[in-house]
Design a protein around this motif. Structure first.
Motif, PDB file in Angstrom:
ATOM      1  N   PRO A  61       0.776  -1.247   0.000  1.00 20.11           N
ATOM      2  CA  PRO A  61       0.000   0.000   0.000  1.00 20.11           C
ATOM      3  C   PRO A  61       0.803   1.290   0.000  1.00 20.11           C
ATOM      4  CG  PRO A  61       0.006  -0.948   2.186  1.00 20.11           C
ATOM      5  CD  PRO A  61       0.715  -1.930   1.288  1.00 20.11           C
ATOM      6  N   GLN A  62       2.077   1.263   0.377  1.00 22.73           N
ATOM      7  CA  GLN A  62       2.831   2.513   0.470  1.00 22.73           C
ATOM      8  C   GLN A  62       3.180   3.046  -0.916  1.00 22.73           C
ATOM      9  OE1 GLN A  62       6.120   1.773   3.103  1.00 22.73           O
ATOM     10  NE2 GLN A  62       4.856   2.144   4.898  1.00 22.73           N
ATOM     11  N   GLY A  63       3.005   4.345  -1.068  1.00 19.85           N
ATOM     12  CA  GLY A  63       3.311   4.992  -2.338  1.00 19.85           C
ATOM     13  C   GLY A  63       2.137   4.960  -3.300  1.00 19.85           C
ATOM     14  N   HIS A  64       2.253   5.766  -4.335  1.00 19.94           N
ATOM     15  CA  HIS A  64       1.210   5.893  -5.349  1.00 19.94           C
ATOM     16  C   HIS A  64       1.289   4.736  -6.338  1.00 19.94           C
ATOM     17  CE1 HIS A  64      -1.592   7.731  -8.088  1.00 19.94           C
ATOM     18  NE2 HIS A  64      -0.696   7.886  -9.043  1.00 19.94           N
ATOM     19  N   LYS A  65       0.152   4.284  -6.794  1.00 18.18           N
ATOM     20  CA  LYS A  65       0.121   3.240  -7.814  1.00 18.18           C
ATOM     21  C   LYS A  65       0.857   3.751  -9.051  1.00 18.18           C
ATOM     22  CE  LYS A  65      -2.835  -0.112 -10.002  1.00 18.18           C
ATOM     23  NZ  LYS A  65      -2.020  -1.178  -9.408  1.00 18.18           N
ATOM     24  N   GLN A  66       1.804   2.963  -9.533  1.00 18.10           N
ATOM     25  CA  GLN A  66       2.599   3.349 -10.687  1.00 18.10           C
ATOM     26  C   GLN A  66       2.233   2.562 -11.929  1.00 18.10           C
ATOM     27  OE1 GLN A  66       5.094   5.816 -10.677  1.00 18.10           O
ATOM     28  NE2 GLN A  66       4.238   6.250  -8.674  1.00 18.10           N
ATOM     29  N   LYS A  67       1.991   1.247 -11.728  1.00 19.21           N
ATOM     30  CA  LYS A  67       1.777   0.401 -12.901  1.00 19.21           C
ATOM     31  C   LYS A  67       0.879  -0.778 -12.559  1.00 19.21           C
ATOM     32  CE  LYS A  67       5.867  -2.373 -12.011  1.00 19.21           C
ATOM     33  NZ  LYS A  67       7.064  -2.967 -12.533  1.00 19.21           N
ATOM     34  N   ARG A  72      -0.509  -1.691  -5.469  1.00 14.35           N
ATOM     35  CA  ARG A  72      -0.645  -0.438  -4.735  1.00 14.35           C
ATOM     36  C   ARG A  72      -2.016   0.177  -4.961  1.00 14.35           C
ATOM     37  NH1 ARG A  72       5.230   2.374  -5.736  1.00 14.35           N
ATOM     38  NH2 ARG A  72       6.329   1.069  -4.236  1.00 14.35           N
ATOM     39  N   THR A  73      -2.452   0.901  -3.950  1.00 15.12           N
ATOM     40  CA  THR A  73      -3.675   1.690  -4.034  1.00 15.12           C
ATOM     41  C   THR A  73      -3.258   3.089  -4.455  1.00 15.12           C
ATOM     42  OG1 THR A  73      -4.654   0.346  -2.280  1.00 15.12           O
ATOM     43  CG2 THR A  73      -5.668   2.496  -2.702  1.00 15.12           C
ATOM     44  N   PRO A  74      -3.916   3.666  -5.470  1.00 19.93           N
ATOM     45  CA  PRO A  74      -3.502   5.000  -5.939  1.00 19.93           C
ATOM     46  C   PRO A  74      -3.637   6.064  -4.854  1.00 19.93           C
ATOM     47  CG  PRO A  74      -5.445   4.214  -7.147  1.00 19.93           C
ATOM     48  CD  PRO A  74      -5.076   3.160  -6.171  1.00 19.93           C
ATOM     49  N   GLN A  75      -3.028   7.196  -5.091  1.00 18.53           N
ATOM     50  CA  GLN A  75      -3.132   8.373  -4.232  1.00 18.53           C
ATOM     51  C   GLN A  75      -3.508   9.558  -5.105  1.00 18.53           C
ATOM     52  OE1 GLN A  75       0.432   6.933  -1.260  1.00 18.53           O
ATOM     53  NE2 GLN A  75       0.777   8.791  -2.380  1.00 18.53           N
ATOM     54  N   GLY A  76      -4.308  10.448  -4.539  1.00 20.31           N
ATOM     55  CA  GLY A  76      -4.697  11.654  -5.264  1.00 20.31           C
ATOM     56  C   GLY A  76      -6.194  11.860  -5.223  1.00 20.31           C
ATOM     57  N   ARG A  77      -6.650  12.733  -6.125  1.00 17.78           N
ATOM     58  CA  ARG A  77      -8.082  13.073  -6.209  1.00 17.78           C
ATOM     59  C   ARG A  77      -8.681  12.386  -7.424  1.00 17.78           C
ATOM     60  NH1 ARG A  77      -6.278  18.709  -4.504  1.00 17.78           N
ATOM     61  NH2 ARG A  77      -6.958  18.762  -2.333  1.00 17.78           N
ATOM     62  N   TYR A  78      -9.766  11.673  -7.174  1.00 22.34           N
ATOM     63  CA  TYR A  78     -10.460  10.927  -8.218  1.00 22.34           C
ATOM     64  C   TYR A  78     -11.957  11.114  -8.027  1.00 22.34           C
ATOM     65  CZ  TYR A  78      -5.868   8.829  -8.776  1.00 22.34           C
ATOM     66  OH  TYR A  78      -4.524   8.650  -8.985  1.00 22.34           O
ATOM     67  N   THR A  79     -12.733  10.401  -8.837  1.00 23.56           N
ATOM     68  CA  THR A  79     -14.183  10.417  -8.739  1.00 23.56           C
ATOM     69  C   THR A  79     -14.671   8.976  -8.633  1.00 23.56           C
ATOM     70  OG1 THR A  79     -14.285  12.415 -10.100  1.00 23.56           O
ATOM     71  CG2 THR A  79     -16.305  11.134  -9.914  1.00 23.56           C
ATOM     72  N   THR A 161     -19.393  11.271  -6.982  1.00 23.61           N
ATOM     73  CA  THR A 161     -18.862  11.695  -5.681  1.00 23.61           C
ATOM     74  C   THR A 161     -17.332  11.727  -5.733  1.00 23.61           C
ATOM     75  OG1 THR A 161     -20.762  10.719  -4.546  1.00 23.61           O
ATOM     76  CG2 THR A 161     -18.804  11.169  -3.200  1.00 23.61           C
ATOM     77  N   PRO A 162     -16.715  12.819  -5.283  1.00 21.21           N
ATOM     78  CA  PRO A 162     -15.249  12.867  -5.267  1.00 21.21           C
ATOM     79  C   PRO A 162     -14.668  11.986  -4.157  1.00 21.21           C
ATOM     80  CG  PRO A 162     -16.163  14.936  -4.469  1.00 21.21           C
ATOM     81  CD  PRO A 162     -17.329  14.089  -4.896  1.00 21.21           C
ATOM     82  N   ILE A 163     -13.490  11.437  -4.441  1.00 22.31           N
ATOM     83  CA  ILE A 163     -12.749  10.671  -3.441  1.00 22.31           C
ATOM     84  C   ILE A 163     -11.310  11.185  -3.438  1.00 22.31           C
ATOM     85  CG2 ILE A 163     -12.320   8.799  -5.114  1.00 22.31           C
ATOM     86  CD1 ILE A 163     -12.215   6.857  -2.676  1.00 22.31           C
ATOM     87  N   GLU A 164     -10.785  11.396  -2.245  1.00 23.36           N
ATOM     88  CA  GLU A 164      -9.395  11.811  -2.063  1.00 23.36           C
ATOM     89  C   GLU A 164      -8.684  10.677  -1.351  1.00 23.36           C
ATOM     90  OE1 GLU A 164      -9.446  15.491   0.073  1.00 23.36           O
ATOM     91  OE2 GLU A 164     -10.471  16.549  -1.550  1.00 23.36           O
TER      92      GLU A 164
END
Length: 167
Positions: A61-67, A72-79, A161-164
């Motif tokens: 889980p650590q870090g942003h999903k790269q590939k 990994r679970t992504p990080q950031g703002r999504y919908t 709905t937005p998700i952060e």
């Protein structure tokens, strides 16, 4: 007299607080926030916390999903852009990963960003109880809750709905 005013004021404050942290039937949350380091997902309505959920995530889980396939679970703002009632993991709500930035980053690195990242229920093949399973990160990058919690989220969240998702 002062004592009566104080008690009345306290009752009004408690009543207002109770109303601020609950959602009325038919209302929908307007923001979902995931704190990966705390393994927690919270849902909000008009800036007020409605409920917090213990979540399971990807094995790494650590870090942003790269590939694709990095667990990994992504990080950031999504919908949260659509619901899937017939998910292999009970029910699911799709997260709009990859976004444009994720696609551009993956393209620059010559890799596939992956996709099909969801909030979903439990693995029906897992012999553990839902509460036991939630103590481990077992998904391929998705966010898992218990099936009962997924039923609750299903009612609270509408597409759009937005998700952060934060580290």
């Amino acid at each position: 007299m002062f004592r009566q005013l104080l008690i009345c004021s306290l009752l009004v404050s408690v009543s207002a607080l109770a109303q601020a942290s609950t959602i009325r039937p038919g209302q929908k949350v307007d923001l979902v926030v995931v704190d990966k380091s705390a393994s927690k997902m919270e849902v909000f309505f008009r800036g007020k916390l409605i409920k917090s959920y213990r979540i399971a995530m990807g094995d790494n889980p650590q870090g942003h999903k790269q590939k694709e396939g990095d667990q990994r679970t992504p990080q950031g703002r999504y919908t949260l852009d659509f619901k899937k009632a017939d998910s292999a993991y009970y029910r699911s709500i799709h997260i709009s990963y990859p976004n444009e930035e994720d696609v551009l980053r993956a393209r620059a690195l010559g890799i596939k960003p992956g996709g099909a990242i969801m909030i979903h229920g439990q693995d029906p093949k897992n012999p553990m109880t839902p509460e036991e399973a939630q103590k481990f990160n077992w998904t391929n990058g998705c966010i898992a809750v218990t099936n009962n919690e997924m039923d609750e989220l299903w009612q609270l969240i509408d597409p759009g709905t937005p998700i952060e998702i934060w580290p």
